[in-house]
Design a protein around this motif. Structure first.
Motif, PDB file in Angstrom:
ATOM      1  N   PRO A   1      -7.550   7.952  -6.856  1.00  0.00           N
ATOM      2  CA  PRO A   1      -8.522   7.542  -5.837  1.00  0.00           C
ATOM      3  C   PRO A   1      -7.988   7.765  -4.423  1.00  0.00           C
ATOM      4  CG  PRO A   1      -8.252   5.854  -7.526  1.00  0.00           C
ATOM      5  CD  PRO A   1      -7.151   6.840  -7.714  1.00  0.00           C
ATOM      6  N   HIS A   2      -8.918   8.051  -3.525  1.00  0.00           N
ATOM      7  CA  HIS A   2      -8.569   8.248  -2.116  1.00  0.00           C
ATOM      8  C   HIS A   2      -9.495   7.384  -1.264  1.00  0.00           C
ATOM      9  CE1 HIS A   2      -6.869  10.415   1.327  1.00  0.00           C
ATOM     10  NE2 HIS A   2      -8.096  10.361   1.841  1.00  0.00           N
ATOM     11  N   PHE A   3      -8.896   6.475  -0.513  1.00  0.00           N
ATOM     12  CA  PHE A   3      -9.643   5.599   0.385  1.00  0.00           C
ATOM     13  C   PHE A   3      -9.693   6.218   1.780  1.00  0.00           C
ATOM     14  CE2 PHE A   3      -8.418   2.635  -2.892  1.00  0.00           C
ATOM     15  CZ  PHE A   3      -9.431   1.688  -2.925  1.00  0.00           C
ATOM     16  N   VAL A   4     -10.849   6.129   2.417  1.00  0.00           N
ATOM     17  CA  VAL A   4     -10.994   6.509   3.815  1.00  0.00           C
ATOM     18  C   VAL A   4     -11.606   5.324   4.549  1.00  0.00           C
ATOM     19  CG1 VAL A   4     -12.040   8.068   5.493  1.00  0.00           C
ATOM     20  CG2 VAL A   4     -11.302   8.951   3.266  1.00  0.00           C
ATOM     21  N   ILE A   5     -10.863   4.782   5.511  1.00  0.00           N
ATOM     22  CA  ILE A   5     -11.336   3.658   6.330  1.00  0.00           C
ATOM     23  C   ILE A   5     -11.642   4.206   7.714  1.00  0.00           C
ATOM     24  CG2 ILE A   5     -10.738   1.430   7.356  1.00  0.00           C
ATOM     25  CD1 ILE A   5      -8.965   2.649   4.241  1.00  0.00           C
TER      26      ILE A   5
ATOM     27  N   LEU B   1       0.820  -1.214   0.000  1.00  0.00           N
ATOM     28  CA  LEU B   1       0.000   0.000   0.000  1.00  0.00           C
ATOM     29  C   LEU B   1       0.851   1.260   0.000  1.00  0.00           C
ATOM     30  CD1 LEU B   1      -2.710  -1.128   2.565  1.00  0.00           C
ATOM     31  CD2 LEU B   1      -3.068  -0.758   0.116  1.00  0.00           C
ATOM     32  N   ASN B   2       1.932   1.239   0.760  1.00  0.00           N
ATOM     33  CA  ASN B   2       2.807   2.416   0.801  1.00  0.00           C
ATOM     34  C   ASN B   2       3.493   2.648  -0.542  1.00  0.00           C
ATOM     35  OD1 ASN B   2       2.209   3.118   3.438  1.00  0.00           O
ATOM     36  ND2 ASN B   2       3.858   1.887   4.308  1.00  0.00           N
ATOM     37  N   LEU B   3       3.798   1.574  -1.252  1.00  0.00           N
ATOM     38  CA  LEU B   3       4.372   1.723  -2.590  1.00  0.00           C
ATOM     39  C   LEU B   3       3.343   2.280  -3.567  1.00  0.00           C
ATOM     40  CD1 LEU B   3       6.503  -1.557  -2.874  1.00  0.00           C
ATOM     41  CD2 LEU B   3       7.359   0.783  -2.686  1.00  0.00           C
ATOM     42  N   LEU B   4       2.097   1.794  -3.475  1.00  0.00           N
ATOM     43  CA  LEU B   4       1.037   2.344  -4.319  1.00  0.00           C
ATOM     44  C   LEU B   4       0.855   3.840  -4.068  1.00  0.00           C
ATOM     45  CD1 LEU B   4      -1.795  -0.381  -4.149  1.00  0.00           C
ATOM     46  CD2 LEU B   4      -0.388   0.220  -6.136  1.00  0.00           C
ATOM     47  N   ARG B   5       0.918   4.212  -2.801  1.00  0.00           N
ATOM     48  CA  ARG B   5       0.791   5.634  -2.446  1.00  0.00           C
ATOM     49  C   ARG B   5       1.994   6.423  -2.962  1.00  0.00           C
ATOM     50  NH1 ARG B   5       0.460   6.658   3.793  1.00  0.00           N
ATOM     51  NH2 ARG B   5      -1.798   6.967   3.562  1.00  0.00           N
ATOM     52  N   ALA B   6       3.195   5.870  -2.815  1.00  0.00           N
ATOM     53  CA  ALA B   6       4.415   6.589  -3.189  1.00  0.00           C
ATOM     54  C   ALA B   6       4.480   6.885  -4.680  1.00  0.00           C
ATOM     55  CB  ALA B   6       5.642   5.790  -2.746  1.00  0.00           C
ATOM     56  N   VAL B   7       4.001   5.952  -5.499  1.00  0.00           N
ATOM     57  CA  VAL B   7       4.066   6.163  -6.952  1.00  0.00           C
ATOM     58  C   VAL B   7       2.840   6.889  -7.484  1.00  0.00           C
ATOM     59  CG1 VAL B   7       5.533   4.133  -7.235  1.00  0.00           C
ATOM     60  CG2 VAL B   7       3.046   3.907  -7.528  1.00  0.00           C
ATOM     61  N   GLY B   8       1.885   7.218  -6.601  1.00  0.00           N
ATOM     62  CA  GLY B   8       0.747   8.032  -7.015  1.00  0.00           C
ATOM     63  C   GLY B   8      -0.438   7.284  -7.570  1.00  0.00           C
ATOM     64  N   VAL B   9      -0.517   5.969  -7.376  1.00  0.00           N
ATOM     65  CA  VAL B   9      -1.667   5.206  -7.877  1.00  0.00           C
ATOM     66  C   VAL B   9      -2.919   5.510  -7.068  1.00  0.00           C
ATOM     67  CG1 VAL B   9      -2.639   2.878  -8.146  1.00  0.00           C
ATOM     68  CG2 VAL B   9      -0.297   3.362  -8.875  1.00  0.00           C
ATOM     69  N   MET B  10      -2.780   5.618  -5.751  1.00  0.00           N
ATOM     70  CA  MET B  10      -3.900   5.883  -4.859  1.00  0.00           C
ATOM     71  C   MET B  10      -3.378   6.474  -3.561  1.00  0.00           C
ATOM     72  SD  MET B  10      -3.323   3.350  -2.428  1.00  0.00           S
ATOM     73  CE  MET B  10      -4.823   2.772  -1.665  1.00  0.00           C
ATOM     74  N   ASP B  11      -4.306   6.921  -2.720  1.00  0.00           N
ATOM     75  CA  ASP B  11      -3.951   7.389  -1.391  1.00  0.00           C
ATOM     76  C   ASP B  11      -4.990   6.832  -0.421  1.00  0.00           C
ATOM     77  OD1 ASP B  11      -2.580   8.588   0.619  1.00  0.00           O
ATOM     78  OD2 ASP B  11      -2.991  10.653  -0.004  1.00  0.00           O
ATOM     79  N   TYR B  12      -4.652   6.796   0.853  1.00  0.00           N
ATOM     80  CA  TYR B  12      -5.604   6.258   1.822  1.00  0.00           C
ATOM     81  C   TYR B  12      -5.375   6.870   3.195  1.00  0.00           C
ATOM     82  CZ  TYR B  12      -1.835   3.189   3.545  1.00  0.00           C
ATOM     83  OH  TYR B  12      -0.677   2.700   4.074  1.00  0.00           O
TER      84      TYR B  12
END
Length: 260
Positions: free
Chosen positions: A215-219, A64-75
């Motif tokens: 996309p931005h996830f909120v849990i 998840l942190n890699l997805l966030r780092a490369v700009g695919v998504m945030d959460y």
């Protein structure tokens, strides 16, 4: 919604495809190498299971942190500290995206997940499922017994009562499995609400259909539901209690605010 440039969208499309491959190969590597090595070195079953679940949690967190780092998504995860109170508890969440399980398992101290039987035939994840000791939803009475044993031992079971990912714009429909497990075992239920804007990796959305913006996830981890409250009246049958509890869960899961 702020649309990004065509270059940014192309980059997110390429990175999403790469990470899909990375996720599948990661499951194979863990199954064939790391979990096999752990099984040889660690002889105590409880310690082996704990190390296996911690490996999965840390691997998901890295993913998840890699997805966030490369700009695919945030959460963003709100109230994750509440999970430390959930030994012997059922965690119930809505299911808008393919990443929901990954997001929750990355922040729960322990996650005993109920998975579809079909996933045990998936070459990329079946080894992880077996090593983690996840519960298989085969629709049999034995699942209730397995859940009861896991919860009585202090496990925390994650279940998506919709049974499958929801369709954006349509009201969710819950099956009664979660309510039946909670009433059968007498455990409390932790409510978790997941939102993703714009929608990503939905039931009808293929991985290559990249949203116009990131996309931005909120849990949001919410309060517990006391299951015994739904069996308090002497005239309440188990079937009626399950219907009432399922309606309550439905109301809790469709709330889209951040109140806990």
């Amino acid at each position: 919604m702020i649309r990004t440039s065509p270059f940014n969208r192309l980059w997110r499309w390429l990175a999403t495809g790469i990470f899909f491959i990375f996720f599948g190969l990661g499951g194979l590597v863990l199954s064939l190498l790391w979990f096999t090595l752990l099984g040889v070195v660690v002889r105590d079953p409880k310690r082996l299971n704990r190390l296996t679940l911690n490996t999965i949690k840390n691997s998901f967190r890295l993913f998840l942190n890699l997805l966030r780092a490369v700009g695919v998504m945030d959460y963003r995860i709100e109230g994750a500290e509440l999970f430390t109170q959930d030994k012997g508890c059922l965690v119930v969440a809505n299911h808008p995206s393919l990443l929901d399980y990954v997001l929750l398992a990355s922040c729960m101290p322990r996650c005993d997940c109920i998975v579809k039987q079909a996933l045990t035939k998936n070459v990329f994840v079946r080894g992880v499922i077996k090593s983690a000791g996840y519960l298989i939803n085969s629709g049999s009475e034995s699942l209730l017994q397995d859940c009861e044993q896991r919860l009585s031992a202090g496990g925390t079971i994650l279940i998506f009562p919709e049974g499958t990912r929801s369709v954006p714009g349509k009201e969710i429909t819950l099956q009664r499995g979660a309510a039946n497990i909670a009433l059968r075992t007498g455990c409390d239920i932790r409510i978790v609400h997941i939102s993703c804007q714009p929608p990503m990796l939905t039931k009808q959305g293929k991985w290559y259909r990249i949203p116009a913006s990131k996309p931005h996830f909120v849990i949001t981890v919410k309060n517990k539901v006391v299951t015994q409250d739904f069996m308090a009246a002497s005239d309440v049958s188990p079937a009626l209690a399950a219907r009432r509890l399922t309606r309550h869960l439905h109301s809790a899961l469709i709330v889209k605010n951040n109140e806990k």
